[in-house]
Structure formats: structure tokens, C-alpha cells
Scaffold this active site. Structure first.
Site, short mmCIF file in Angstrom:
data_model
loop_
_atom_site.label_atom_id
_atom_site.label_comp_id
_atom_site.label_asym_id
_atom_site.label_seq_id
_atom_site.Cartn_x
_atom_site.Cartn_y
_atom_site.Cartn_z
N ASP A 6 -23.15 -9.32 -4.40
CA ASP A 6 -23.90 -9.97 -5.18
C ASP A 6 -23.91 -11.67 -5.31
O ASP A 6 -24.82 -12.02 -5.47
CB ASP A 6 -23.69 -9.56 -6.70
CG ASP A 6 -21.92 -9.31 -7.07
OD1 ASP A 6 -21.25 -9.94 -6.22
OD2 ASP A 6 -21.71 -8.97 -8.08
N ASP B 137 -12.21 -12.69 -11.44
CA ASP B 137 -12.08 -11.36 -11.34
C ASP B 137 -10.87 -10.51 -10.91
O ASP B 137 -10.57 -9.32 -11.59
CB ASP B 137 -13.54 -10.67 -10.58
CG ASP B 137 -14.73 -10.71 -10.91
OD1 ASP B 137 -14.69 -11.41 -12.12
OD2 ASP B 137 -15.60 -10.61 -10.17
#
Length: 886
Positions: free
Chosen positions: A74, A485
Site C-alpha cells: 500500500d 505499526d
């Protein structure tokens, strides 16, 4: 990999990019600055291995050539699989600063009729966060080089719905025809010239209407997710003629699937289709005449509460609900849909949005009539797995968890929107998760009652977003990283995957870290966490951690600084003002004289001196952070897109980088603790600053920056306190946006660590640099050449050439000639200009790499074609001289 982590991390990542990237592609304010000659050095670039670390929403197998596989991420570009090493090769490292959004890949397509061709639809955000429109990249050499067609709209590789697809499709019967599904109400697009030009299919009736959150004023969650996949029925055409029947998935819960039976001239809603859901995937089995559809009530990739699987018979129009569980028993949507091309009655799908206790994978060998699962409940809370999972190559995938059954660690995954069975090998499957790419090579054990083995198949695919970096002068750690993350890692060996991310506590995102310069065993980090402390300390060089105590009001990590002797800390967290403490954060006091949200750093010599910056003002504290005083320095950037650091070993020596194109932008230096700053006139723009080991004979540490110097954007090094600069990356190694952090290595001259926004931690080592301060001009001398073929395939190859100045004087320009012996033809060459006349080739320096110091090297690369054999040239000449050939 938790649901809340992904939702907040996506937005935080985008906000960080917005703050760190020039707000518009305006002309640089330094255009009138003195022109500078920028030398170039040859570097070898690698990743500090983490292996994965982000979402893999798409995996594409070529249908005509075995082992030709691509993966899209992404925010971290696209990759091609290398079967010989079972690793991934990055394909979009050439994306530059001004087009950083093109590192987000919304779709990939590999041409089965011409396997050398591959296409990528790129663009990261459809709202204002991304300053450029999307584009379709096309390659005729498997992604080794690209040509680009800009689109009149944005694409969203990191937007909601990015796991649906593929939105890009090649007509299997006439591969010059491609389709692209667009977001934001832009409709369906088609190219009839192999992706060179695109036009909207005006006859397509529905541009979609689904929004994740219509109330989101940023335009992120409120974007119309648009056209989400295109599938061609190859049985309805003949070679050379456009395929007649095409299915298109639309983000519209009432009208999710459309069909054309006249090669896209007219379209109609597929009759009888289910409603109330979005079709994440539409996969066709042309052998049996079935279109399979995976539905969810949300767009994903992290949300979804209900789902169904349906089968549509293309000949009769019959719809059959083939869901493996009743809708009332789902708490997730379906995706990850795939057909075994060797045995088309075998299909698989995933429960992509199931976090607890795990994702689920479903398998049917009778076209969906019956199903089995990757794991089953036995007597609660126990479960029986049809698989074993081995993460020894990426041990951090356990996340340091010790959950109670039925949850297990490591998880089988989450955000499992991409799952593909190898079309040439029914036993091999790959699937993406929110943290890695898993695979198996004995999948068919599932059907015989045995267990299949799941392992990470992710080496070479690096997909973390880097917020901060620190390389200590001593101790076992070579590098500390602060990552989005997955928190971050302590690397003791850059070539090996660390055993675990930082724990105790485990931040979802680490925003800042620091070590005590005089005693690097003392380390501090701050970050984001749903609940719990936002600061942690280590007294053993980051090997083990313990949590500090938050002052009242803290909502996020912010920035943190450690005193030079480790005796105290200053913290500027999100949610409250700047704080200081003595010891390890058991209690905090508010600093005065400095605004909330300031960036804080420490002097690397005086343990009582700390610095801050906020909105154009520089602040100094000489009492351990208790009070700050605003400097009278003027002319600094007015915004907060600034990073600054104090030089180790010298009190009060501060470097500050940052700004924006509509104001002050560049690199400033202070030698009096921030009382005054001098702007470097030879640096047009700078966004980071870092220090590394001094060059041999140099008295000042080496400087590194991500900057624009001499009109060129790149990664630069100076060994003479900024008087001259050497570009150390090249056009093939740009990695999009590199504005978050940079640091040299205090123990290894020339080594630099570079942050990226999705390609992990990149580090470079000089392969031909001179340890002799600045680079200067001169005349040509002796030379040597290293020529190597780095990749070769049927009819094509890629090669790198390194040219080294083995003489005693510097070159101010160069021109290298050689002849091919086997009829090779260059297709595209980078980091030099070239001419080719028959077999004779001449490569000449470009503007920024003509100066090559004695003992230094310069490199360029190219892709080309070959037939018969591909022998390397036997001789090279520079200005009429023979070069030695390595």
C-alpha cells in the site's frame, strides 16, 4: 496487527507525510542561490532486514510463465519474486521525492501473452495529502525500468478499500487493451495501446457510491471507493480480438457487479445478484463457467462484520450461495478469493477482517458445494489446526504475545485480502497479511488429512515506515529504529532479522527515540499505544525495556531527548506540554518557556542543556529542561517541518534542517548553542541532518542529509563541515519520501541510514569513496571498470557498470566507450546519457556526477535486449585510454 492499530496508523502516517513533505510542488525558493557543483560517489544500498512489516494487499501470478510473481504494497512499492533465492526484488525504488505518492500501488497486472510486460497503477492518496495525480507505469522488462502515463485523477494505494481488486486488468485475448477501475467517482478507464494512453469508458453506468465514513472532512474515509475490480472471460474471445465478456466490480452495495458482452461497448447490471454487500473479489473459472464473488458489508481492509460467498454460472445466469458458514455466524467479510488453475474446482477464500481469535482460510474442492477450514474449534477454547506455522525466519511475528486459547501466536494473519494459488503448482500458495507475506509449498496436504506448513515468504520485501533512527557509538546495537505499526527494532546485525520488536511496553508506533551520548546503554523511546504508558527506558543498550510513567494528559509519543550522561530526560508528548524528569520518568514536571508540541533534542556534551523548536523559534534550556528561553535567532523556517540535531563531542554545535517551498527552506548551522544560526548558501532545500564517523584526516564528523543541492534531490554527504557535498544515491535509488530521519554510523566511515515511508530502513556503504574531505574537479586519469549483469530473462537483461578513477587527479567529466559482441541493444540507461551505433556504445556523465575524485567511483545501469548469448564487453575506453576490466 490489531484493528485499532491499522485504522489509526494509516491516518497518522498520512499526517506525518503531510507535515514532512512540501505542501505543494512549487518552485524552490533557493532558485537564486549560488550554483554548486555536486560530485557523486558510488554506494551500495541494502535494507536493514526486518522482512515485511506492512500490508500486502495484492499478489499476482503470471498465467503463462512459471515462477513469475509480483506483489504490491500500500505504501512500499511493488516487488518481483526471484525463485532462485526465494526473495523479492523491489521495483519502484526509482520513484523520486516530488512523486512520493507513486510508491503506493493500487493494482498490478502481469501480461500472460507477453510475460516481460507488467503494469502498475500507482498513487497513495486520493485526497490532498498526495500532491500528485495517479499514474499507470508500464514496463517491458519485468519492472527493471518503467515508462509512465499520468492520469487526470488520483489513485489510492493507501486508501480504504485498497485490498479489493485487481482494479487493473489486461485483456487476455488482445493484450494491447487494458482496463483500470478508478476511485472517487472517476469511473472505468481503458487503454487500447498497451497503457500509453487512457480514456474513460463513458458507457459504463456506475462510478460507485460507497464511502467508509461520509462524515470524514479530510476526504480520506469519505472517498467514494469507486470501481474495484475488472475480470475478463477469456473463453469469449479469440487471440487478437478483444474479449467479449467483461465483469466489473463496483463499490455500490445494491449494484456491485456489471457485465459487458460486446467488448465494453455497452454495460448492464448483472441480473439476480445479491445486494447489501460489496464484492471485494470477482474471480472467473472459465473452464467450468463460474464467476466466484467474495462479499463483505464493508470496504476493508480492516473492517467488515458480515460476508458471503456466491457462485454465478456464466452460461445459465444461476446464482448459488456457497458461503462456508451461515451469514448469521459471520463476524467478518470474505476476500482472498482464488481458483486453483490446475484443478479449477478447487477454490479458496479468507475471512479477511477476522482478528480474534484469528483469520480463517476456507477451501473447497467441489466448486463451493462443501468447505473445510484451516482450523476448527474442538472443545472450547481449544482448536485443531490443519497447518503448522514456522516463523523462525521472522521471529518478531509472534509480537511477543502469550495469548489465551483459542487465540494463538503467531497468528495465521489478519487483513488477509490477497491469497493466490500458484497456477503451475497446486501445492504452492501465497497470501498477504497486515504484517507480512506468508506462503506454503505443501498446500495439498490439506486435502489428504495432513498438515500444510505456513512460513514467511517475505525476504526482500521491506515495508515499514520510519519515524526516527539512532546509531550509538558503542554497545551491541548498530541501529535503533522507530517505526510505524510494528514499533521498531534493535539491530545488532543489519543482515539478520531481529528476534522481536521493542516490548515492555510494545508501542503500535514509535515516534521518537534517543540514547545518552556518553553512556549509550541508556536508551529512551516514546510512542503510541491504545492504553498504557507512552514512554519506555533501557539501561542495557536497548536489549530490555521497562515502562516509565506518563504525566497527565499524554495521548501520544511526540519527541524525547536523553541527557548526555543519561541522568535526565525531556519529553514533548502529544496531548500536553513539554515535561522534564530526573531519573527514569517516575515523576514529571512541566517545562516553562517552551510551547506544547515543540521538537526536543539534547546537547551531546552538556547533560543540563536541551534544545527545542516550534513555529520558527529555537529554544534553549541550561537547567535540565526546567526552563527554556527563546533564542533571538531569526530567519528559521516558520512552520514545524523541521528536524535538528546537536553534534556529538562539541557543546553547542547544532544543525537544523527543514522548511517549505513557500518560505525559508534549507540547512542552518549554529556554533553557539542556538543563539545564532548561519544558513548554508549551497543547500537549496534540506529535510534531515545526521552525523557519522569523520573521514580519514578530517577533524569534523561527516554530515548526511536528504536535501536538494545544486538543483538535484538526493541523499548527500559532506566531509568538510558542509563546504562541499557529494550525492551518494542515484536515480535508481530514491525511495520516494526520505524526510523523516537520517543518521551516519559513528563507527563505520561512509555508512548512512536513511528513513523511508514504506521501504523500511535503507543503509548505504561507500564502495569507492575517498576519505579525503570535499570533492573537487580536475582532469581525467587512469580507470577501471566493473561490469555485471544483475538480472537476465528471456530476451532481456539488466546490467550495472562501475567506473573507478584509479589515477591521482580528479575528473571533471567522463565518457566511457565499449562494444557489445553479441548484438545487445540498450533499451533504457540511467545515471548517464548514452548513444549506441550498432555495437558501439558511449556513456557520458550527467550534470550531477561528472566530478569523480581520485580513488572514487561512479556507477550507472541499463536494461537491454539480447539473443543467442550475452557476453560482457571485453574492453572499455575512457578518453581514448584502455581501462582495466574487473
Amino acid at each position: 496487527m490489531r484493528r485499532t492499530r491499522i485504522v489509526t496508523a494509516v491516518l497518522a502516517l498520512a499526517a506525518g507525510l503531510l507535515a514532512g513533505t512540501p505542501p505543494a510542488l512549487a518552485a524552490a525558493t533557493a532558485a537564486s542561490a549560488p550554483q554548486v557543483t555536486v560530485a557523486a560517489d558510488t554506494y551500495t544500498w541494502k535494507n536493514a532486514r526486518i522482512d515485511g512489516g506492512g500490508f500486502v494487499p495484492g499478489i499476482v501470478f503470471n498465467r503463462s510463465e512459471k515462477n513469475l510473481v509480483y506483489a504490491r504494497t500500500d505504501i512500499g512499492g511493488a516487488y518481483r519474486w526471484q525463485q532462485s533465492t526465494k526473495t523479492w526484488t523491489p521495483l519502484l525504488d526509482s520513484v523520486g521525492w516530488d512523486e512520493w505518492g507513486h510508491t503506493g500501488v493500487v493494482s498490478l497486472a502481469s501480461d500472460s501473452a507477453a510475460p516481460d510486460r507488467v503494469y502498475a497503477a500507482v498513487g497513495t492518496y486520493t485526497n490532498s495529502w498526495d500532491p500528485t495525480n495517479g499514474a499507470v507505469l508500464r514496463s517491458s522488462d519485468r519492472g527493471a525500468s518503467w515508462q509512465k502515463t499520468d492520469l487526470p485523477f488520483k489513485l489510492g494505494g493507501n486508501m480504504p478499500g485498497r485490498g479489493m481488486g485487481e482494479r487493473l486488468a489486461i485483456d487476455p485475448n488482445k493484450d494491447s487493451v487494458l482496463y483500470l477501475g478508478a476511485p472517487s467517482g472517476k469511473g472505468l478507464w481503458r487503454s487500447t495501446d498497451s497503457g500509453v494512453t487512457w480514456s474513460q469508458v463513458t458507457s459504463f453506468p456506475n462510478p460507485g457510491n460507497y464511502q467508509q465514513d461520509p462524515s470524514d472532512t479530510t476526504g480520506y474515509a469519505s472517498d467514494n471507493q469507486g470501481i474495484v475490480w475488472v475480470t475478463c472471460d477469456e473463453s469469449t474471445g479469440t487471440s487478437g480480438s478483444a474479449t467479449k465478456t467483461i465483469y466489473v466490480g463496483v463499490a455500490d452495495k445494491d449494484n456491485a457487479v456489471y457485465r459487458s458482452t460486446d467488448a465494453g461497448a455497452t454495460w448492464s447490471r448483472l441480473p439476480g445478484q445479491p445486494t447489501g454487500y460489496l464484492a471485494h473479489k470477482g474471480v472467473l473459472d472459465a473452464v467450468n463457467g463460474y464467476l466466484y464473488l467474495a462479499y463483505s458489508d464493508k470496504g476493508g481492509p480492516y473492517d467488515g462484520g458480515k460476508g458471503r460467498l456466491w457462485r454465478y454460472a456464466t452460461a445459465t445466469g444461476t446464482w448459488t450461495n456457497i458461503s462456508p458458514v451461515a451469514e448469521s455466524d459471520t463476524s467478518y467479510g470474505f476476500s482472498g478469493l482464488t481458483v486453483d488453475r490446475m484443478h479449477p474446482s478447487t477454490i479458496m477464500a479468507t475471512a479477511y477482517s477476522s482478528w480474534w481469535p484469528d483469520t480463517q482460510i476456507f477451501r473447497s474442492t467441489d466448486s463451493g458445494a462443501t468447505w473445510t477450514r484451516a482450523w476448527d474449534d474442538t472443545s472450547y477454547p481449544n482448536r485443531s489446526n490443519r497447518y503448522t506455522i514456522d516463523v523462525s525466519s521472522s521471529p518478531w511475528l509472534t509480537f511477543g504475545a502469550n495469548p489465551s486459547p483459542p487465540e494463538q501466536t503467531p497468528k495465521l494473519g489478519w487483513m488477509t485480502e490477497s491469497l493466490e494459488i500458484d497456477p503451475f503448482d497446486s501445492a504452492r500458495m501465497m497470501y498477504g497479511t497486515g504484517a507480512t507475506l506468508y506462503g506454503t509449498e505443501n498446500l495439498t496436504n490439506w486435502d489428504s488429512g495432513g498438515q500444510f506448513t505456513v512460513k514467511p515468504m517475505v525476504q526482500g520485501l521491506e515495508e515499514t515506515s520510519v519515524n526516527d533512527l539512532a546509531s550509538p557509538p558503542s554497545g551491541g546495537a548498530q541501529l535503533f529504529s522507530a517505526l510505524g505499526d510494528v514499533g521498531g527494532f534493535r539491530h545488532t546485525d543489519l543482515t539478520k532479522v531481529p528476534s522481536l520488536m521493542y516490548t515492555s511496553p510494545t508501542f503500535t508506533t514509535t515516534t521518537s527515540l534517543d540514547f545518552a551520548e556518553a553512556i549509550p546503554n541508556t536508551v529512551v523511546r516514546v510512542g503510541n499505544l491504545d492504553s498504557g504508558p507512552h514512554i519506555a527506558f533501557s539501561t542495557d543498550n536497548g536489549a530490555n525495556w521497562f515502562a516509565g510513567t506518563d504525566p497527565s494528559g499524554v495521548s501520544g509519543g511526540g519527541t524525547v531527548a536523553a541527557a548526555a550522561d543519561g541522568s535526565r530526560f525531556v519529553w514533548s508528548p502529544a496531548g500536553t506540554g513539554v515535561q522534564y524528569t530526573t531519573g527514569f520518568g517516575s515523576s514529571w514536571s512541566a517545562s516553562s518557556g517552551i510551547p506544547a508540541g515543540a521538537i526536543v533534542e539534547s546537547d551531546r556534551v552538556d547533560p543540563k542543556t536541551f534544545y527545542g523548536f516550534k513555529s520558527g523559534k529555537f529554544y534553549v534550556s541550561s537547567d535540565s529542561g526546567a526552563t527554556f528561553t527563546a533564542s533571538t535567532a531569526t530567519g528559521l523556517p516558520s512552520g514545524d517541518s523541521v528536524r535538528f540535531k546537536a553534534l556529538p563531542g562539541t557543546k553547542g554545535d547544532v544543525w537544523l534542517a527543514g522548511g517549505a517551498t513557500d518560505g525559508a527552506y534549507g540547512l542552518w548551522h549554529s556554533t553557539d548553542g542556538g543563539a545564532t544560526f548561519t544558513k548554508l548558501s549551497n543547500v537549496g532545500q534540506a529535510d534531515t541532518i545526521g552525523f557519522g564517523k569523520a573521514a580519514s584526516g578530517a577533524s569534523y564528523q561527516t554530515l548526511y542529509t536528504s536535501a536538494k543541492i545544486g538543483g538535484v534531490r538526493g541523499i548527500f554527504r559532506s566531509t568538510d563541515e558542509g563546504a562541499t557535498w557529494t550525492r551518494i544515491n542515484d536515480d535508481a535509488h530514491q525511495w520516494g519520501w526520505t524526510g523523516a530521519a537520517i543518521t551516519g554510523d559513528p563507527r563505520v566511515y561512509g555508512r548512512v541510514y536513511v528513513s523511508t515511508n514504506g521501504r523500511g530502513v535503507v543503509y548505504g556503504d561507500a564502495t569507492g569513496s575517498s576519505d579525503s574531505g570535499g570533492d573537487s574537479g580536475g582532469s581525467s586519469g587512469s580507470c577501471s571498470v566493473t561490469y555485471g549483469v544483475t538480472s537476465q530473462w528471456s530476451g532481456g537483461f539488466q546490467a550495472d557498470v562501475k567506473l573507478t578513477n584509479t589515477g591521482s587527479t580528479a575528473w571533471t567529466g567522463w565518457s566511457l566507450g565499449w562494444s557489445f559482441t553479441d548484438g545487445q541493444k540498450i533499451g533504457q540507461l540511467w545515471n548517464a546519457s548514452y548513444t549506441q551505433d550498432g555495437s558501439a556504445v558511449t556513456a557520458t556523465n550527467v550534470r550531477w556526477n561528472g566530478n569523480v575524485a581520485a580513488g572514487s567511483s561512479v556507477s550507472f545501469g541499463f536494461t537491454g535486449t539480447w539473443s543467442g548469448s550475452n557476453a560482457k564487453p571485453a574492453a572499455f575506453k575512457l578518453a581514448g585510454q584502455d581501462c582495466s576490466v574487473n
